[in-house]
Design a protein around this motif. Structure first.
Motif, PDB file in Angstrom:
ATOM      1  N   VAL A   1      26.181   9.233  33.788  1.00  0.00           N
ATOM      2  CA  VAL A   1      25.289   8.078  33.717  1.00  0.00           C
ATOM      3  C   VAL A   1      23.860   8.508  33.407  1.00  0.00           C
TER       4      VAL A   1
ATOM      5  N   PHE B   1      11.957   6.234  34.013  1.00  0.00           N
ATOM      6  CA  PHE B   1      13.147   5.691  34.668  1.00  0.00           C
ATOM      7  C   PHE B   1      12.956   5.752  36.177  1.00  0.00           C
TER       8      PHE B   1
ATOM      9  N   ALA C   1      13.341   2.128  32.086  1.00  0.00           N
ATOM     10  CA  ALA C   1      14.573   1.649  32.717  1.00  0.00           C
ATOM     11  C   ALA C   1      14.435   1.770  34.226  1.00  0.00           C
TER      12      ALA C   1
ATOM     13  N   LYS D   1      11.670  10.993  30.619  1.00  0.00           N
ATOM     14  CA  LYS D   1      12.407  11.723  29.590  1.00  0.00           C
ATOM     15  C   LYS D   1      11.465  12.660  28.865  1.00  0.00           C
TER      16      LYS D   1
ATOM     17  N   LEU E   1      16.887   6.023  26.326  1.00  0.00           N
ATOM     18  CA  LEU E   1      15.431   5.982  26.524  1.00  0.00           C
ATOM     19  C   LEU E   1      14.715   6.672  25.374  1.00  0.00           C
TER      20      LEU E   1
ATOM     21  N   CYS F   1      28.038   1.405  32.333  1.00  0.00           N
ATOM     22  CA  CYS F   1      26.809   2.195  32.180  1.00  0.00           C
ATOM     23  C   CYS F   1      27.086   3.659  31.860  1.00  0.00           C
TER      24      CYS F   1
ATOM     25  N   GLU G   1      23.499   9.266  29.818  1.00  0.00           N
ATOM     26  CA  GLU G   1      23.542   8.043  29.012  1.00  0.00           C
ATOM     27  C   GLU G   1      22.198   7.314  29.090  1.00  0.00           C
ATOM     28  N   ILE G   2      21.599   7.285  30.270  1.00  0.00           N
ATOM     29  CA  ILE G   2      20.277   6.670  30.407  1.00  0.00           C
ATOM     30  C   ILE G   2      19.253   7.448  29.587  1.00  0.00           C
ATOM     31  N   GLN G   3      19.338   8.761  29.670  1.00  0.00           N
ATOM     32  CA  GLN G   3      18.425   9.613  28.892  1.00  0.00           C
ATOM     33  C   GLN G   3      18.593   9.367  27.397  1.00  0.00           C
TER      34      GLN G   3
ATOM     35  N   ILE H   1      19.819  -1.186  35.029  1.00  0.00           N
ATOM     36  CA  ILE H   1      21.147  -0.618  35.221  1.00  0.00           C
ATOM     37  C   ILE H   1      21.802  -1.247  36.449  1.00  0.00           C
TER      38      ILE H   1
ATOM     39  N   ALA I   1      17.050   1.457  38.048  1.00  0.00           N
ATOM     40  CA  ALA I   1      18.335   1.230  38.711  1.00  0.00           C
ATOM     41  C   ALA I   1      18.031   0.967  40.181  1.00  0.00           C
TER      42      ALA I   1
END
Length: 334
Positions: free
Chosen positions: A181, A195, A166, A331, A189, A153, A184-186, A102, A168
Motif C-alpha cells: 500500500v 502523505f 494524500a 515523497k 503522489l 488501495c 502504491e501511495i508513493q 485512503i 489515511a
C-alpha cells in the motif's frame, strides 16, 4: 448530530433485539481464525461491519476514530471536525490541489474539509460506500470537486504522479502488509507530495512478550476483525522503504494539554461505569432471560461493545496504544 456516549450506550441495549447475536459471534470466531491462517482479514472485517456499521453511524456520528479535545467538554463531533481540518491545513489544501483519501468510507472526512476548495478523491473497497458518498456529494453540489472511487488501495486506478497530497485516517489498521500500500501511495503522489497517517497504532513501548500488553490489544484486534495493529516503527519503516521518509510528527494529546485520545470514553465516570459494572452485566443477563434482549447479548456486549471500549482505554492508559499521532511523510524528489 450530537454524540452523547451515556445516552447512546442505553440506546444500544435495544438496537440489537432483532439480531442473532449468538450466531454472529460464532461466525466471527470462525472467520477470524480463518483470517489468522490466510493473512486475509477482508471477510471477517466485512462480517464485523455488517452489524457494527449501523452502530457506528447512528451512535458514533459515522466516524469510529478518536481525537483528544482542544478544551474540556468539547463535543466529539466538533473535535473530529477540528481534527480533519487540522490535517487539511497541514497538507495545505486549497483550490487546484489534488488530494487522495485512503479508505474514505462514505466520505465523512471529505465533507468536513470540502470548504478548503481542493479536489478530493476518496478510495474505498466497498462499492455501496462509493455510491452513498457520491450521491451525498451530488445532493450538496460538491460533485465537481469531491468523488469516491470503489477500488483496492493495493492497486489503485490512477496514473503515476497524480495527486499532490494524500491522507489515511484510521484506515491502515485494516491493512496486514503495509509495504504494498505504501508503494502504491508513493506511486500516485507527485514528487515532493505529502502523505499523512493518523491511526490507532501500537506505540514503540508495546512489548509482545508482555502478557498484559498482548491480551489488551489482541482483544481489540479480534473484536474488530482486524489484522495485527502496526507499531509506529513499522509504519515509518514501510513508508521510508517506499521513498516517503517521515518529516514531521505531532502528538495531539500533547498539543491539546495532555487530554487522552480516548477522552470521549474515559472523561465520563458514568460511561466507564456503564461499560465495566457487574450490575449492568447482571441486568443484561436478566433481560436475556426475560427475552427483552436477544440470546447472546451479554457475551456480544462483553466482546464487541464494552470489550472494545475497555481495550482502547486500557491500551491508551498503559501507553501501548496511540490514537492521536499525526505522522507526516514526503515523497522524495526525483
Amino acid at each position: 448530530m450530537s454524540i452523547n456516549m451515556n445516552a447512546n450506550f442505553l440506546k444500544l441495549l435495544t438496537h440489537f433485539r432483532r439480531h442473532d447475536l449468538t450466531n454472529f459471534k460464532s461466525e466471527h470466531d470462525e472467520l477470524y481464525e480463518k483470517a489468522l491462517e490466510s493473512g486475509d482479514h477482508l471477510e471477517v472485517t466485512s462480517h464485523y461491519y455488517s452489524v457494527m456499521s449501523t452502530v457506528i453511524d447512528e451512535y458514533f456520528g459515522g466516524n469510529f476514530h478518536f481525537v483528544p479535545p482542544k478544551f474540556e467538554g468539547q463535543p466529539l463531533e466538533e473535535a473530529l471536525k477540528s481534527l480533519h481540518q487540522h490535517i487539511a491545513s497541514k497538507l495545505e489544501l486549497k483550490e487546484d490541489v489534488k488530494c487522495l483519501d485512503i479508505g474514505c468510507g462514505i466520505g465523512g472526512v471529505m465533507l468536513d474539509i470540502a470548504d478548503f476548495g481542493a479536489n478530493l478523491t476518496g478510495v474505498t473497497i466497498a462499492p455501496n460506500e462509493a455510491e452513498i458518498g457520491n450521491e451525498k456529494f451530488a445532493n450538496l453540489g460538491l460533485s465537481d470537486r469531491c468523488k469516491i472511487v470503489a477500488a483496492d488501495c493495493h492497486e489503485m486506478p490512477f496514473e503515476d504522479d497524480t495527486f499532490d497530497v494524500a491522507y489515511a485516517i484510521y484506515s491502515l489498521k485494516y491493512i496486514p502488509n503495509l509495504e504494498t500500500v505504501m508503494k502504491e501511495i508513493q506511486r500516485v503522489l507527485k514528487p515532493g507530495g505529502k502523505f499523512i497517517v493518523y491511526d490507532l497504532i501500537k506505540t514503540n513501548d508495546y512489548d509482545e512478550d508482555n502478557e498484559e500488553h498482548f491480551k489488551t490489544l489482541h482483544h481489540l484486534e479480534y473484536a474488530c476483525g482486524m489484522p495485527r495493529l502496526h507499531t509506529q516503527n513499522e509504519i515509518e519503516k514501510s513508508a521510508e522503504n517506499s521513498g516517503m521518509p517521515l518529516i514531521e510528527q505531532e502528538n495531539l494529546e500533547e498539543t491539546y494539554g495532555n487530554r487522552a485520545f480516548h477522552y470521549c470514553f474515559s472523561s465520563s465516570p458514568l460511561f466507564m461505569w456503564l461499560v465495566t459494572s457487574p450490575v449492568i452485566d447482571h441486568t443484561i443477563r436478566m433481560a436475556e432471560v426475560m427475552r427483552i434482549l436477544p440470546a447472546g447479548f451479554k457475551q456480544f456486549n462483553r466482546t464487541f461493545l464494552c470489550g472494545t471500549v475497555n481495550s482502547i482505554v486500557e491500551g491508551g492508559r498503559m501507553g501501548i496504544l496511540s490514537g492521536a499521532d499525526i505522522l507526516l511523510f514526503e515523497k522524495k524528489m526525483e
